[in-house]
Scaffold this motif. Structure first.
Motif, PDB file in Angstrom:
ATOM      1  N   ARG A 129      50.967  35.313  44.549  1.00  0.00           N
ATOM      2  CA  ARG A 129      50.313  35.464  43.252  1.00  0.00           C
ATOM      3  C   ARG A 129      51.031  34.625  42.204  1.00  0.00           C
ATOM      4  NH1 ARG A 129      50.012  38.736  38.626  1.00  0.00           N
ATOM      5  NH2 ARG A 129      47.856  39.307  38.063  1.00  0.00           N
ATOM      6  N   GLN A 173      43.952  38.974  48.513  1.00  0.00           N
ATOM      7  CA  GLN A 173      44.680  39.879  47.633  1.00  0.00           C
ATOM      8  C   GLN A 173      44.804  39.295  46.219  1.00  0.00           C
ATOM      9  OE1 GLN A 173      48.455  40.867  49.482  1.00  0.00           O
ATOM     10  NE2 GLN A 173      47.445  41.390  51.406  1.00  0.00           N
ATOM     11  N   ILE A 174      44.926  37.978  46.140  1.00  0.00           N
ATOM     12  CA  ILE A 174      45.070  37.325  44.835  1.00  0.00           C
ATOM     13  C   ILE A 174      43.734  37.219  44.118  1.00  0.00           C
ATOM     14  CG2 ILE A 174      45.668  35.145  43.681  1.00  0.00           C
ATOM     15  CD1 ILE A 174      47.643  34.649  46.021  1.00  0.00           C
ATOM     16  N   CYS A 175      42.701  36.796  44.837  1.00  0.00           N
ATOM     17  CA  CYS A 175      41.449  36.393  44.183  1.00  0.00           C
ATOM     18  C   CYS A 175      40.302  37.392  44.298  1.00  0.00           C
ATOM     19  CB  CYS A 175      40.978  35.061  44.771  1.00  0.00           C
ATOM     20  SG  CYS A 175      42.139  33.707  44.557  1.00  0.00           S
ATOM     21  N   ASP A 196      40.491  44.115  43.665  1.00  0.00           N
ATOM     22  CA  ASP A 196      40.491  44.600  42.284  1.00  0.00           C
ATOM     23  C   ASP A 196      41.845  45.182  41.882  1.00  0.00           C
ATOM     24  OD1 ASP A 196      37.805  43.960  41.792  1.00  0.00           O
ATOM     25  OD2 ASP A 196      37.135  45.828  42.740  1.00  0.00           O
ATOM     26  N   LEU A 197      42.596  45.674  42.863  1.00  0.00           N
ATOM     27  CA  LEU A 197      43.892  46.285  42.583  1.00  0.00           C
ATOM     28  C   LEU A 197      44.977  45.573  43.370  1.00  0.00           C
ATOM     29  CD1 LEU A 197      42.907  50.069  42.853  1.00  0.00           C
ATOM     30  CD2 LEU A 197      43.125  48.703  40.764  1.00  0.00           C
ATOM     31  N   ARG A 198      46.194  45.636  42.871  1.00  0.00           N
ATOM     32  CA  ARG A 198      47.328  45.098  43.601  1.00  0.00           C
ATOM     33  C   ARG A 198      48.489  46.089  43.488  1.00  0.00           C
ATOM     34  NH1 ARG A 198      51.277  42.559  40.363  1.00  0.00           N
ATOM     35  NH2 ARG A 198      50.744  42.445  38.157  1.00  0.00           N
ATOM     36  N   GLN A 243      52.232  47.167  42.809  1.00  0.00           N
ATOM     37  CA  GLN A 243      53.374  46.715  42.027  1.00  0.00           C
ATOM     38  C   GLN A 243      54.559  47.628  42.332  1.00  0.00           C
ATOM     39  OE1 GLN A 243      52.990  45.303  37.863  1.00  0.00           O
ATOM     40  NE2 GLN A 243      54.276  47.047  37.358  1.00  0.00           N
ATOM     41  N   ALA A 253      48.973  51.436  42.321  1.00  0.00           N
ATOM     42  CA  ALA A 253      48.295  50.151  42.235  1.00  0.00           C
ATOM     43  C   ALA A 253      47.895  49.872  40.791  1.00  0.00           C
ATOM     44  CB  ALA A 253      47.058  50.155  43.132  1.00  0.00           C
ATOM     45  N   THR A 267      45.776  46.983  38.025  1.00  0.00           N
ATOM     46  CA  THR A 267      44.638  46.065  37.997  1.00  0.00           C
ATOM     47  C   THR A 267      45.087  44.641  38.326  1.00  0.00           C
ATOM     48  OG1 THR A 267      43.531  47.423  36.338  1.00  0.00           O
ATOM     49  CG2 THR A 267      42.788  45.129  36.570  1.00  0.00           C
ATOM     50  N   ASN A 268      44.345  43.982  39.188  1.00  0.00           N
ATOM     51  CA  ASN A 268      44.624  42.597  39.547  1.00  0.00           C
ATOM     52  C   ASN A 268      43.876  41.690  38.579  1.00  0.00           C
ATOM     53  OD1 ASN A 268      45.198  40.155  40.738  1.00  0.00           O
ATOM     54  ND2 ASN A 268      43.839  40.461  42.489  1.00  0.00           N
ATOM     55  N   THR A 269      44.561  41.218  37.561  1.00  0.00           N
ATOM     56  CA  THR A 269      43.909  40.405  36.519  1.00  0.00           C
ATOM     57  C   THR A 269      43.440  39.054  37.040  1.00  0.00           C
ATOM     58  OG1 THR A 269      46.093  39.608  35.821  1.00  0.00           O
ATOM     59  CG2 THR A 269      45.180  41.499  34.645  1.00  0.00           C
TER      60      THR A 269
END
Length: 324
Positions: free
Chosen positions: A173, A213-215, A218-220, A222, A240, A242-244
């Motif tokens: 990421r 996972q990057i693109c 919706d969640l990642r 941390q 998890a 939000t995956n901006t």
């Protein structure tokens, strides 16, 4: 005594069946409804017809700056960069012996040809990916390789005027965001941005999960330090977040040809410009040939797919390569 042509020893219905399978497989790959490999090809290649012996591409830099009009017009000359790529022949050929042709039962040879075409003979995708990968050494418009850490004539920043569209980072990421920022920051020496907006991430199967996972996700996950926990010093997975990066709208394309020594390489691209990273000038689109009507007692029939094309590069700013 004159030798009898080998084709006279093969029944016409066998030849017809073999050719029918061959043509159907070719149309399935290269026709208007071409399959998966054609979709990958279109992700990074601009194809246009040409009628000469070369493909000529140009790119303007140091273009005139729009300004408030006070007094006389100020003439600002642009720098024209041009490259010419010669048309070359490409081919793939599969030999079939007279013994196999005569001994064919149930059109095994025809199915073998169809399988070969669908698996190995997409010469457009193969040779254009080779061109893209060779961008680390092939010189383009500005005198340095297509993928370089020292593209000249950029805006003055930190005492240098060069710009980079390649890194040695594994896909992550952090590496993705850094590459996207670099591409959106590309500009000329007058500080005029090129307007690059990455929209496609091409990876091999090895990096498919990371890319999604990057693109796409919706969640990642941390993680946070485990300070105060019984196992202080370890990391504890937090909830998890939000995956901006999803909001960037970057599409993931998985290219199965990125394997072996190239499996870790990744390409972030802007495919909405006039030219994508690789440009093909097509003099004669892929076509199929066989010598069934003329091969002789040497007893080998040749089935070929051939193409006449010039392959070159678009503007370097439309692609960023992760080259770990």
């Amino acid at each position: 005594n004159m030798e009898t042509p080998a084709t006279s020893k093969i029944r016409n219905d066998k030849i017809a069946n073999i050719q029918a399978f061959y043509i159907e497989a070719f149309d399935d790959l290269y026709g208007p409804d071409g399959k998966h490999a054609q979709e990958i090809y279109n992700a990074y290649v601009t194809e246009q017809p040409i009628d000469g012996t070369s493909l000529e591409l140009d790119w303007l830099s140091n273009t005139p700056i729009f300004r408030k009009w006070v007094g006389k017009k100020v003439e600002q000359s642009a720098r024209a960069n041009s490259m010419r790529f010669a048309v070359e022949p490409f081919e793939a050929t599969l030999p079939v012996t007279l013994v196999d042709l005569n001994g064919d039962r149930g059109n095994v040879v025809g199915r073998r040809l169809a399988q070969w075409l669908s698996m190995d003979a997409n010469i457009k995708e193969k040779v254009t990916l080779e061109t893209l990968l060779s961008g680390t050494v092939n010189t383009t418009f500005d005198g340095v390789p297509f993928f370089s850490t020292a593209h000249p004539n950029g805006p003055l920043s930190g005492g240098v005027t060069t710009q980079a569209n390649v890194s040695t980072s594994q896909l992550s990421r952090t590496a993705f965001i850094a590459a996207r920022l670099a591409m959106r920051s590309f500009a000329d020496e007058n500080y005029q941005p090129f307007g690059i907006e990455p929209d496609t991430l091409m990876v091999g199967s090895l990096n498919e999960d990371v890319a999604n996972q990057i693109c796409v996700a919706d969640l990642r996950i941390q993680s946070v330090p485990g300070t105060g926990a019984p196992d202080t010093g370890t990391a504890v997975a937090a909830a998890a977040v939000t995956n901006t990066a999803v909001a960037y709208g970057v599409k993931v394309v998985v290219n199965p040809r990125l394997v072996g020594d190239t499996q870790s390489k990744w390409f972030l691209m802007d495919t909405k410009k006039m030219f994508k990273p690789v440009v093909v000038g097509m003099l004669k689109s892929p076509y199929i040939k066989d010598n069934l009507s003329q091969f002789n007692v040497n007893a080998v029939a040749l089935f070929s797919i051939e193409m006449l094309a010039a392959i070159g590069y678009g503007f370097w700013g439309t692609a960023f390569m992760g080259n770990p």
